[in-house]
Design a protein around this motif. Structure first.
Motif, PDB file in Angstrom:
ATOM      1  N   ASN A  28      10.573   6.581  13.466  1.00  0.00           N
ATOM      2  CA  ASN A  28      10.503   8.069  13.211  1.00  0.00           C
ATOM      3  C   ASN A  28       9.977   8.274  11.914  1.00  0.00           C
ATOM      4  N   ALA A  29       9.893   7.682  10.650  1.00  0.00           N
ATOM      5  CA  ALA A  29       9.308   8.081   9.532  1.00  0.00           C
ATOM      6  C   ALA A  29       7.343   7.730   9.705  1.00  0.00           C
ATOM      7  N   ARG A  30       7.278   6.324  11.073  1.00  0.00           N
ATOM      8  CA  ARG A  30       6.181   6.041  11.495  1.00  0.00           C
ATOM      9  C   ARG A  30       5.829   7.389  11.941  1.00  0.00           C
ATOM     10  N   ALA A  31       5.639   7.607  12.792  1.00  0.00           N
ATOM     11  CA  ALA A  31       6.067   9.177  13.471  1.00  0.00           C
ATOM     12  C   ALA A  31       5.177  10.019  12.333  1.00  0.00           C
ATOM     13  N   ASP A  32       6.460  10.510  11.943  1.00  0.00           N
ATOM     14  CA  ASP A  32       5.844  11.696  10.648  1.00  0.00           C
ATOM     15  C   ASP A  32       4.646  11.382   9.128  1.00  0.00           C
ATOM     16  N   PHE A  33       4.707   9.939   8.932  1.00  0.00           N
ATOM     17  CA  PHE A  33       3.137   9.522   8.777  1.00  0.00           C
ATOM     18  C   PHE A  33       2.336   9.528   9.110  1.00  0.00           C
ATOM     19  N   GLU A 148      -3.287 -20.236  12.393  1.00  0.00           N
ATOM     20  CA  GLU A 148      -2.822 -20.245  13.664  1.00  0.00           C
ATOM     21  C   GLU A 148      -2.599 -19.575  14.460  1.00  0.00           C
ATOM     22  N   TYR A 149      -3.354 -18.905  15.052  1.00  0.00           N
ATOM     23  CA  TYR A 149      -3.384 -17.821  15.920  1.00  0.00           C
ATOM     24  C   TYR A 149      -2.464 -17.634  17.188  1.00  0.00           C
ATOM     25  N   ASN A 150      -2.727 -18.789  17.206  1.00  0.00           N
ATOM     26  CA  ASN A 150      -1.772 -18.742  19.452  1.00  0.00           C
ATOM     27  C   ASN A 150      -0.066 -18.524  18.826  1.00  0.00           C
ATOM     28  N   GLU A 151       0.145 -19.197  17.381  1.00  0.00           N
ATOM     29  CA  GLU A 151       1.224 -18.892  16.666  1.00  0.00           C
ATOM     30  C   GLU A 151       1.792 -17.096  16.838  1.00  0.00           C
ATOM     31  N   ALA A 152       1.110 -16.953  15.533  1.00  0.00           N
ATOM     32  CA  ALA A 152       1.041 -14.877  15.597  1.00  0.00           C
ATOM     33  C   ALA A 152       0.722 -14.762  16.233  1.00  0.00           C
ATOM     34  N   ILE A 153       0.337 -14.704  17.722  1.00  0.00           N
ATOM     35  CA  ILE A 153       0.012 -13.754  18.664  1.00  0.00           C
ATOM     36  C   ILE A 153       1.357 -14.438  19.479  1.00  0.00           C
ATOM     37  N   LEU A 154       2.455 -15.089  19.650  1.00  0.00           N
ATOM     38  CA  LEU A 154       3.311 -14.676  20.272  1.00  0.00           C
ATOM     39  C   LEU A 154       4.742 -14.700  19.487  1.00  0.00           C
ATOM     40  N   ARG A 155       4.053 -14.708  18.018  1.00  0.00           N
ATOM     41  CA  ARG A 155       5.544 -13.610  17.119  1.00  0.00           C
ATOM     42  C   ARG A 155       5.192 -12.167  17.820  1.00  0.00           C
ATOM     43  N   TRP A 156       3.669 -11.723  17.471  1.00  0.00           N
ATOM     44  CA  TRP A 156       3.604 -10.452  17.394  1.00  0.00           C
ATOM     45  C   TRP A 156       3.401  -9.611  18.749  1.00  0.00           C
ATOM     46  N   GLU A 157       3.200 -10.717  19.964  1.00  0.00           N
ATOM     47  CA  GLU A 157       4.041 -10.091  21.126  1.00  0.00           C
ATOM     48  C   GLU A 157       5.045  -9.575  21.038  1.00  0.00           C
ATOM     49  N   THR A 158       6.328 -10.357  20.979  1.00  0.00           N
ATOM     50  CA  THR A 158       7.347  -9.960  20.914  1.00  0.00           C
ATOM     51  C   THR A 158       7.243  -8.297  20.472  1.00  0.00           C
ATOM     52  N   LEU A 159       6.796  -8.369  19.093  1.00  0.00           N
ATOM     53  CA  LEU A 159       7.218  -7.134  18.515  1.00  0.00           C
ATOM     54  C   LEU A 159       6.597  -5.837  18.956  1.00  0.00           C
ATOM     55  N   TYR A 160       5.095  -5.990  19.730  1.00  0.00           N
ATOM     56  CA  TYR A 160       4.375  -5.516  20.320  1.00  0.00           C
ATOM     57  C   TYR A 160       6.069  -4.887  21.750  1.00  0.00           C
ATOM     58  N   ALA A 161       6.219  -5.988  22.318  1.00  0.00           N
ATOM     59  CA  ALA A 161       6.986  -5.237  23.873  1.00  0.00           C
ATOM     60  C   ALA A 161       8.531  -4.530  22.836  1.00  0.00           C
ATOM     61  N   ALA A 162       8.484  -4.586  21.883  1.00  0.00           N
ATOM     62  CA  ALA A 162       9.498  -3.864  21.323  1.00  0.00           C
ATOM     63  C   ALA A 162       9.283  -2.963  21.058  1.00  0.00           C
ATOM     64  N   ASN A 163       7.891  -2.534  20.464  1.00  0.00           N
ATOM     65  CA  ASN A 163       7.153  -1.173  19.887  1.00  0.00           C
ATOM     66  C   ASN A 163       5.881  -1.328  20.994  1.00  0.00           C
ATOM     67  N   PRO A 164       5.726  -1.208  21.655  1.00  0.00           N
ATOM     68  CA  PRO A 164       4.501  -1.067  21.281  1.00  0.00           C
ATOM     69  C   PRO A 164       3.057   0.389  21.008  1.00  0.00           C
ATOM     70  N   GLU A 165       4.109   0.900  20.429  1.00  0.00           N
ATOM     71  CA  GLU A 165       3.417   2.324  19.635  1.00  0.00           C
ATOM     72  C   GLU A 165       2.817   1.105  18.104  1.00  0.00           C
TER      73      GLU A 165
END
Length: 244
Positions: A28-33, A148-165
């Protein structure tokens, strides 16, 4: 009194921008920002300036590390230069010089050469200010900075799945995939930023999206992307692509 109030308000804005750039705002704060950035050009410019400052601080820290590394090289006793490690390092430099010379002397130009000249991964965001709530993002940022791009991508894809916006996660997923040699996947993420000109990552995202398209030899599509941005880096890249 008014002067102190203005200073306090400016400081609050800077703290809010830091929270946005460091992914510490809830949805919500991100949307307002982002709505504020869309409505107020001066505020949007302030966000861009603060992002540039964060990057500059990171680059300065990297420069200090490189200077320290160079000083260590100078202080190495002459006899150590004959060790296997130093000989391997010297061989690497010779290979790098040979490849660079070949690239300069070879005639003509190509999308791949333009890509190789202009692609450099985003330096990333500082990792010293992380909190428990965004631990996964900053752990991924540490992986990213270590290449270590594979590791970074794996972590961030989890966050992306939870909030693609979340455009911070989307942007760095795009750049990490491009750095990892996956232009198609990078394009998937970076294209999602095209309808968000108010984002602090907009111009940079268009730059990397154009490079991803260029790596796929999609020259006209890369030109179209860059034509939507007036940032100096994007205009320079567009000029080189137009010359192909």
């Amino acid at each position: 009194m008014d002067s102190n109030k203005n200073i306090q308000e400016h400081q609050k804005k800077q703290e809010l921008i830091d929270d946005y750039l460091l992914d510490r705002l809830d949805s919500n704060a991100r949307a307002d920002f982002e709505q504020q950035m869309k409505l107020f050009p001066d505020f949007r410019e302030m966000v861009h300036e603060q992002k540039a400052l964060i990057v500059a601080v990171e680059e300065q820290a990297l420069k200090r590390e490189m200077d320290s590394f160079h000083s260590q090289i100078i202080s190495v006793p002459e006899k150590n230069w004959l060790s296997a490690g130093w000989l391997a390092l010297a061989a690497s430099f010779l290979i790098l010089i040979s490849v660079s010379t070949w690239a300069i002397l070879s005639s003509g130009n190509s999308p791949q050469k333009v890509f190789a000249t202009h692609f450099k991964p985003d330096p990333g965001l500082p990792t010293t200010m992380s909190t428990t709530s965004n631990y996964e993002f900053y752990y991924g940022m540490v992986n990213y900075k270590r290449e270590e791009y594979n590791e970074a991508i794996l972590r961030w894809e989890t966050l992306y799945a939870a909030n693609p916006e979340n455009d911070t996660v989307v942007y760095f997923l795009g750049v990490a995939n491009l750095a990892n040699g996956n232009a198609r996947q990078a394009r998937k993420y970076l294209q999602a930023t095209q309808d968000k000109p108010e984002s602090a990552f907009y111009d940079d995202a268009q730059y990397y999206l154009a490079l991803a398209l260029l790596k796929e030899d999609r020259i006209d599509a890369a030109k179209q992307v860059l034509s939507k941005s007036n940032s100096p880096a994007n205009l320079v890249l567009l000029k080189e692509i137009n010359a192909l």
